[in-house]
Design an enzyme around this catalytic site. Structure first.
Site, mmCIF file in Angstrom:
data_model
loop_
_atom_site.group_PDB
_atom_site.id
_atom_site.type_symbol
_atom_site.label_atom_id
_atom_site.label_comp_id
_atom_site.label_asym_id
_atom_site.label_seq_id
_atom_site.Cartn_x
_atom_site.Cartn_y
_atom_site.Cartn_z
ATOM 1 N N MET A 197 -11.364 -32.693 -36.586
ATOM 2 C CA MET A 197 -10.336 -32.102 -37.464
ATOM 3 C C MET A 197 -8.898 -32.453 -37.192
ATOM 4 O O MET A 197 -8.176 -31.611 -37.672
ATOM 5 C CB MET A 197 -10.654 -30.405 -37.253
ATOM 6 C CG MET A 197 -11.810 -29.799 -37.453
ATOM 7 S SD MET A 197 -12.098 -28.103 -37.022
ATOM 8 C CE MET A 197 -11.023 -27.423 -38.337
ATOM 9 N N GLU A 198 -8.801 -33.272 -36.558
ATOM 10 C CA GLU A 198 -7.349 -34.000 -36.019
ATOM 11 C C GLU A 198 -7.004 -35.334 -36.367
ATOM 12 O O GLU A 198 -5.903 -35.637 -36.694
ATOM 13 C CB GLU A 198 -7.181 -33.615 -34.668
ATOM 14 C CG GLU A 198 -7.293 -32.087 -34.132
ATOM 15 C CD GLU A 198 -8.623 -31.726 -34.077
ATOM 16 O OE1 GLU A 198 -8.771 -30.321 -34.305
ATOM 17 O OE2 GLU A 198 -9.188 -32.238 -33.498
ATOM 18 N N ASP B 191 -22.176 -32.487 -30.906
ATOM 19 C CA ASP B 191 -23.152 -32.024 -31.738
ATOM 20 C C ASP B 191 -23.492 -32.752 -32.812
ATOM 21 O O ASP B 191 -22.766 -33.892 -33.127
ATOM 22 C CB ASP B 191 -22.638 -30.441 -32.244
ATOM 23 C CG ASP B 191 -21.502 -30.600 -33.225
ATOM 24 O OD1 ASP B 191 -21.478 -30.984 -34.253
ATOM 25 O OD2 ASP B 191 -20.319 -30.347 -32.576
ATOM 26 N N GLY C 26 -18.385 -34.177 -34.056
ATOM 27 C CA GLY C 26 -19.681 -33.910 -34.496
ATOM 28 C C GLY C 26 -20.284 -35.267 -35.087
ATOM 29 O O GLY C 26 -19.542 -35.927 -35.872
ATOM 30 N N ILE D 105 -17.474 -28.753 -39.734
ATOM 31 C CA ILE D 105 -18.845 -29.155 -40.464
ATOM 32 C C ILE D 105 -19.872 -28.677 -39.526
ATOM 33 O O ILE D 105 -20.220 -29.345 -38.590
ATOM 34 C CB ILE D 105 -18.628 -30.573 -40.787
ATOM 35 C CG1 ILE D 105 -17.528 -31.226 -41.489
ATOM 36 C CG2 ILE D 105 -19.987 -30.856 -41.458
ATOM 37 C CD1 ILE D 105 -17.529 -30.552 -43.058
ATOM 38 N N GLU E 133 -10.642 -30.129 -23.035
ATOM 39 C CA GLU E 133 -10.589 -31.367 -23.064
ATOM 40 C C GLU E 133 -9.926 -32.331 -22.096
ATOM 41 O O GLU E 133 -9.939 -33.496 -22.144
ATOM 42 C CB GLU E 133 -10.510 -31.892 -24.702
ATOM 43 C CG GLU E 133 -11.822 -31.235 -25.559
ATOM 44 C CD GLU E 133 -11.271 -31.335 -27.025
ATOM 45 O OE1 GLU E 133 -12.292 -31.716 -27.822
ATOM 46 O OE2 GLU E 133 -10.265 -31.300 -27.384
#
Length: 257
Positions: A198-199, A222, A83, A177, A17
């Site tokens: 997640m962060e 996604d 996501g 997820i 990233e």
């Protein structure tokens, strides 16, 4: 905002990233700290520190704290993938957070669900000025750079037709997820939710507690369903890194003016 007074911390969870950013950093110097490599230098005229946090809230919080305490950054931006959590948010879209919360924070009945104990907050608001500039940079990327930067094959593979920019709630948790049932449950409690990752909310809490302005931008990789892991790595390498490089290029240029 004067770029002379800015030392920008840029965090991503995965090396892919940030690869496009490091390639463009001038006078880059790697400084190891806490099992991470902090890359200092200048990005498009702005004094910057780039670092890969690794995945998860604890890793992100430790990274943000080190940026503030050890590297004296004045502002923090998190860039990476997420996501989609809304029917209007599709793969290839960009979500800039106006606020973040931890969707797995639940200290009830002592505190309301999502509230971070002893802060009185569940939602941590992103800095308005940084968010505005990040939104403008993202919109300019979509309008001016997207067709040149993302080739025909990748646009076809990931069904990237006319990506859009969104601004709203992003939720973080120590769980990938990838299930419609889990996502539907979150949406019942958080109807305004646009993306999950997640962060970001951990970074938001650290920045709130230290009084450091922050912003978060996420490329949707996604739909947070059963197909979420399919071609995830390829999407990051072929698409998300191009998004990050060009959005941060335009963002830094706006800071440097």
């Amino acid at each position: 905002m004067n770029s002379i007074d800015i030392r920008l911390g840029i965090i991503s969870a995965l090396p892919e990233e940030q690869a496009g950013l490091i390639e463009h950093m001038q006078h880059a110097q790697s400084i190891p700290r806490g099992m991470r490599d902090f890359i200092t230098g200048k990005l498009w005229g702005v004094s910057s520190v780039c670092v890969v946090s690794r995945i998860g809230k604890v890793a992100a919080a430790a990274t943000a704290t080190t940026l503030i305490e050890r590297f004296n950054v004045t502002h923090i931006v998190f860039t990476g993938v997420a996501g989609g959590a809304d029917g209007d948010v599709r793969v290839g879209d960009i979500v800039v957070a106006n606020g973040l919360l931890q969707h797995d924070m639940d200290a009830s009945p002592l505190f309301p669900r999502f509230e971070v104990p002893l802060t009185g907050l569940s939602w941590f608001a992103a800095d308005l000025s940084l968010t505005t500039q990040l939104k403008h940079a993202a919109q300019q990327f979509l309008l001016q750079d997207f067709m040149q930067e993302i080739n025909d094959a990748d646009r076809a593979e990931f069904k990237l037709k006319t990506p859009r920019l969104h601004c709203g709630l992003i939720a973080s948790g120590d769980e990938f997820i990838d299930c419609d049932i889990k996502l539907s449950s979150l949406k019942q409690h958080l109807p305004a939710l646009l993306a999950v990752e997640m962060e970001g909310a951990a970074v938001a809490q650290v920045c709130h507690e230290f009084g450091v302005p922050f912003a978060v931008v996420r490329t949707i990789s996604d739909d947070a369903n059963g197909d979420a892991a399919i071609n995830f790595t390829r999407f990051i390498e072929q698409v998300a890194r191009c998004y990050a490089r060009n959005i941060l290029r335009r963002f830094c240029a706006s800071l440097a003016r």
